[in-house]
Design a protein around this motif. Structure first.
Motif, PDB file in Angstrom:
ATOM      1  N   UNK A 176      15.670  10.714   5.318  1.00  0.00           N
ATOM      2  CA  UNK A 176      15.674  11.685   6.418  1.00  0.00           C
ATOM      3  C   UNK A 176      14.256  12.154   6.763  1.00  0.00           C
ATOM      4  N   UNK A 177      14.010  12.323   8.037  1.00  0.00           N
ATOM      5  CA  UNK A 177      12.727  12.789   8.570  1.00  0.00           C
ATOM      6  C   UNK A 177      11.596  11.767   8.419  1.00  0.00           C
ATOM      7  N   UNK A 178      11.928  10.532   8.050  1.00  0.00           N
ATOM      8  CA  UNK A 178      10.916   9.484   7.978  1.00  0.00           C
ATOM      9  C   UNK A 178      10.983   8.606   9.226  1.00  0.00           C
ATOM     10  N   UNK A 179       9.883   7.961   9.509  1.00  0.00           N
ATOM     11  CA  UNK A 179       9.758   7.104  10.682  1.00  0.00           C
ATOM     12  C   UNK A 179       9.220   5.752  10.218  1.00  0.00           C
ATOM     13  N   UNK A 180       9.333   4.758  11.067  1.00  0.00           N
ATOM     14  CA  UNK A 180       8.838   3.436  10.706  1.00  0.00           C
ATOM     15  C   UNK A 180       8.185   2.761  11.906  1.00  0.00           C
ATOM     16  N   UNK A 200       5.061  -6.755   9.025  1.00  0.00           N
ATOM     17  CA  UNK A 200       4.615  -5.569   8.302  1.00  0.00           C
ATOM     18  C   UNK A 200       5.537  -4.417   8.677  1.00  0.00           C
ATOM     19  N   UNK A 201       5.879  -3.598   7.685  1.00  0.00           N
ATOM     20  CA  UNK A 201       6.731  -2.437   7.904  1.00  0.00           C
ATOM     21  C   UNK A 201       6.039  -1.203   7.325  1.00  0.00           C
ATOM     22  N   UNK A 202       5.777  -0.226   8.196  1.00  0.00           N
ATOM     23  CA  UNK A 202       5.158   1.035   7.804  1.00  0.00           C
ATOM     24  C   UNK A 202       6.244   2.102   7.716  1.00  0.00           C
ATOM     25  N   UNK A 203       6.367   2.769   6.581  1.00  0.00           N
ATOM     26  CA  UNK A 203       7.266   3.912   6.379  1.00  0.00           C
ATOM     27  C   UNK A 203       6.382   5.157   6.416  1.00  0.00           C
ATOM     28  N   UNK A 204       6.583   6.010   7.438  1.00  0.00           N
ATOM     29  CA  UNK A 204       5.645   7.086   7.746  1.00  0.00           C
ATOM     30  C   UNK A 204       6.309   8.452   7.759  1.00  0.00           C
ATOM     31  N   UNK A 205       5.563   9.471   7.324  1.00  0.00           N
ATOM     32  CA  UNK A 205       6.069  10.840   7.371  1.00  0.00           C
ATOM     33  C   UNK A 205       6.162  11.316   8.808  1.00  0.00           C
ATOM     34  N   UNK A 256       0.640   9.879   3.174  1.00  0.00           N
ATOM     35  CA  UNK A 256       2.048   9.743   2.822  1.00  0.00           C
ATOM     36  C   UNK A 256       2.647   8.617   3.670  1.00  0.00           C
ATOM     37  N   UNK A 257       2.321   7.412   3.289  1.00  0.00           N
ATOM     38  CA  UNK A 257       2.776   6.233   4.022  1.00  0.00           C
ATOM     39  C   UNK A 257       2.954   5.082   3.046  1.00  0.00           C
ATOM     40  N   UNK A 258       3.968   4.270   3.298  1.00  0.00           N
ATOM     41  CA  UNK A 258       4.179   3.041   2.548  1.00  0.00           C
ATOM     42  C   UNK A 258       4.032   1.872   3.513  1.00  0.00           C
ATOM     43  N   UNK A 259       3.245   0.889   3.117  1.00  0.00           N
ATOM     44  CA  UNK A 259       3.128  -0.332   3.897  1.00  0.00           C
ATOM     45  C   UNK A 259       3.718  -1.482   3.085  1.00  0.00           C
ATOM     46  N   UNK A 260       4.720  -2.124   3.665  1.00  0.00           N
ATOM     47  CA  UNK A 260       5.329  -3.299   3.037  1.00  0.00           C
ATOM     48  C   UNK A 260       5.138  -4.499   3.947  1.00  0.00           C
ATOM     49  N   UNK A 261       5.172  -5.693   3.372  1.00  0.00           N
ATOM     50  CA  UNK A 261       4.995  -6.917   4.140  1.00  0.00           C
ATOM     51  C   UNK A 261       5.944  -7.974   3.602  1.00  0.00           C
ATOM     52  N   UNK A 262       6.247  -8.940   4.459  1.00  0.00           N
ATOM     53  CA  UNK A 262       7.140 -10.021   4.043  1.00  0.00           C
ATOM     54  C   UNK A 262       6.840 -11.278   4.841  1.00  0.00           C
ATOM     55  N   UNK A 263       6.915 -12.402   4.159  1.00  0.00           N
ATOM     56  CA  UNK A 263       6.948 -13.711   4.797  1.00  0.00           C
ATOM     57  C   UNK A 263       8.414 -14.143   4.821  1.00  0.00           C
ATOM     58  N   UNK A 264       8.900 -14.516   6.001  1.00  0.00           N
ATOM     59  CA  UNK A 264      10.319 -14.828   6.175  1.00  0.00           C
ATOM     60  C   UNK A 264      10.495 -16.262   6.647  1.00  0.00           C
ATOM     61  N   UNK A 265      11.508 -16.908   6.115  1.00  0.00           N
ATOM     62  CA  UNK A 265      11.925 -18.197   6.630  1.00  0.00           C
ATOM     63  C   UNK A 265      13.077 -17.988   7.598  1.00  0.00           C
ATOM     64  N   UNK A 266      13.233 -18.914   8.533  1.00  0.00           N
ATOM     65  CA  UNK A 266      14.285 -18.782   9.531  1.00  0.00           C
ATOM     66  C   UNK A 266      15.629 -18.491   8.871  1.00  0.00           C
ATOM     67  N   UNK A 300       0.850  -1.193   0.000  1.00  0.00           N
ATOM     68  CA  UNK A 300       0.000   0.000   0.000  1.00  0.00           C
ATOM     69  C   UNK A 300       0.883   1.240   0.000  1.00  0.00           C
ATOM     70  N   UNK A 301       0.496   2.237  -0.804  1.00  0.00           N
ATOM     71  CA  UNK A 301       1.262   3.476  -0.907  1.00  0.00           C
ATOM     72  C   UNK A 301       0.361   4.561  -1.476  1.00  0.00           C
ATOM     73  N   UNK A 302       0.683   5.802  -1.200  1.00  0.00           N
ATOM     74  CA  UNK A 302      -0.163   6.888  -1.683  1.00  0.00           C
ATOM     75  C   UNK A 302      -0.231   6.916  -3.204  1.00  0.00           C
ATOM     76  N   UNK A 303       0.886   6.638  -3.860  1.00  0.00           N
ATOM     77  CA  UNK A 303       0.898   6.701  -5.328  1.00  0.00           C
ATOM     78  C   UNK A 303       0.600   5.357  -5.983  1.00  0.00           C
ATOM     79  N   UNK A 304       0.359   4.311  -5.190  1.00  0.00           N
ATOM     80  CA  UNK A 304       0.028   3.012  -5.765  1.00  0.00           C
ATOM     81  C   UNK A 304       1.113   2.434  -6.653  1.00  0.00           C
ATOM     82  N   UNK A 305       2.349   2.837  -6.447  1.00  0.00           N
ATOM     83  CA  UNK A 305       3.430   2.358  -7.317  1.00  0.00           C
ATOM     84  C   UNK A 305       3.700   0.879  -7.070  1.00  0.00           C
TER      85      UNK A 305
END
Length: 232
Positions: A182-186, A227-232, A162-172, A148-153
């Motif tokens: 700069x100036x971004x939070x997660x 899930x990882x949120x990249x936030x303004x 103004x947020x990006x949501x990323x997700x991942x399935x991880x193996x051990x 998910x992202x504001x620009x749908x890229x």
């Protein structure tokens, strides 16, 4: 700076048909120190009993994302959408000027387990809208995928913030890195499993706020989903 929000510190309510945990203040759970993080307002971890669910109710001016972990969730709304959401699917509902919807466990025998996420929109008073997409995360373990992202890229669902949501399935043993501008939070949410976040241990349903950091390094201590949120 990384601030961990441990799973056991969340708000909790059990309504027999719904067992729910609140990362941030929600409904009858109120903590003035836990009102959200940046534009991220709600992360609820819900388990709904077979055949039960949320009857028709309304929202407005909120970006609502549903992320199913197990089972299936049946959605209906006042703008004509009807669908079933399965693991791997991400649903986005922009409430805008107002939308009525219901969410029920699609199964009569198995519980549904999912995350409900609310983001504050940066524009209000727009027409409501709905989108749903399967991102096949389990087919590409170890890869962080923008969902998910504001620009749908990159094929992500578009959101009004103004947020990006990323997700991942991880193996051990999987290791992923992410760079914050700069100036971004997660915010990192462990949906299941156990990871290290910049060498700090996080377990199932733990979350972490990240500020004044550039590099985010996640390593799976066991099979996990994050899930990882990249936030303004």
């Amino acid at each position: 700076m990384i601030t961990i929000r441990q799973a056991q510190d969340r708000g909790h309510a059990n309504h027999s048909w719904l067992d729910t945990y609140h990362t941030f203040s929600f409904a009858n759970y109120y903590d003035p120190q836990q009102m959200g993080f940046r534009s991220l307002r709600v992360i609820n971890e819900d388990r709904i009993s077979p055949g039960a669910g949320f009857g028709k109710h309304g929202h407005r001016d909120m970006e609502i994302i549903t992320y199913v972990l197990a089972g299936a969730l049946e959605h209906k709304d006042s703008i004509g959408n009807g669908s079933v959401i399965y693991p791997g699917d991400v649903q986005r509902m922009s409430a805008g000027t107002g939308i009525m919807h219901s969410e029920f466990n699609h199964s009569q025998s198995e519980p549904a387990h999912f995350l409900q996420i609310w983001l504050l929109p940066d524009t209000q008073g727009e027409p409501p809208s709905y989108a749903q997409q399967n991102f096949g995360l389990a087919k590409e373990p170890g890869k962080l995928r923008l969902v998910a992202a504001r620009d749908g890229r990159e094929g992500a669902l578009s959101i009004k913030q103004d947020a990006d949501l990323s997700a991942a399935v991880l193996e051990k043993g999987d290791r992923i890195s992410y760079t914050l501008k700069p100036q971004r939070h997660a915010w990192v949410q462990v949906a299941r499993g156990a990871i290290t976040l910049n060498e700090l241990p996080l377990n199932t349903s733990d979350g972490a706020a990240i500020s004044q950091e550039t590099d985010v390094v996640i390593e799976a201590r066991e099979n996990s989903e994050i899930l990882l949120f990249d936030l303004a």
